[in-house]
Design a protein around this motif. Structure first.
Motif: not given
Length: 86
Positions: A67-86
């Motif tokens: 799960w940490p690896v999955i969340y890291l991959g999602r964060w990298l795909r977003r370009g390191g940006r936070k989501t609008p909900a955060e």
């Protein structure tokens, strides 16, 4: 067995025991500690046995901490940006 691979086996044993214990934060604190301890062990394995064995141990560690690896991959795909909900 070399000392570095012994450390990796102990790390995997501890990770599996921690996964079986109840946790209020869904094991995130345990994951942070395991990553912090696992990175130097992985470096030690690469120094002693080379990059191919290091990649195998890295794959084993990623399967334990998926799960940490999955969340890291999602964060990298977003370009390191936070989501609008955060």
């Amino acid at each position: 067995m070399s000392l570095s691979l012994t450390f990796a086996c102990i790390w995997a044993l501890i990770a599996n025991v921690l996964a079986m214990t109840p946790s209020k934060d869904h094991h995130w604190r345990n994951a942070y500690i395991l990553v912090a301890v696992g990175i130097p062990i992985l470096g030690y394995i690469v120094v002693q046995h080379g990059p191919w064995v290091g990649l195998l141990v890295l794959a084993a560690g990623c399967s334990v901490l998926r799960w940490p690896v999955i969340y890291l991959g999602r964060w990298l795909r977003r370009g390191g940006r936070k989501t609008p909900a955060e």
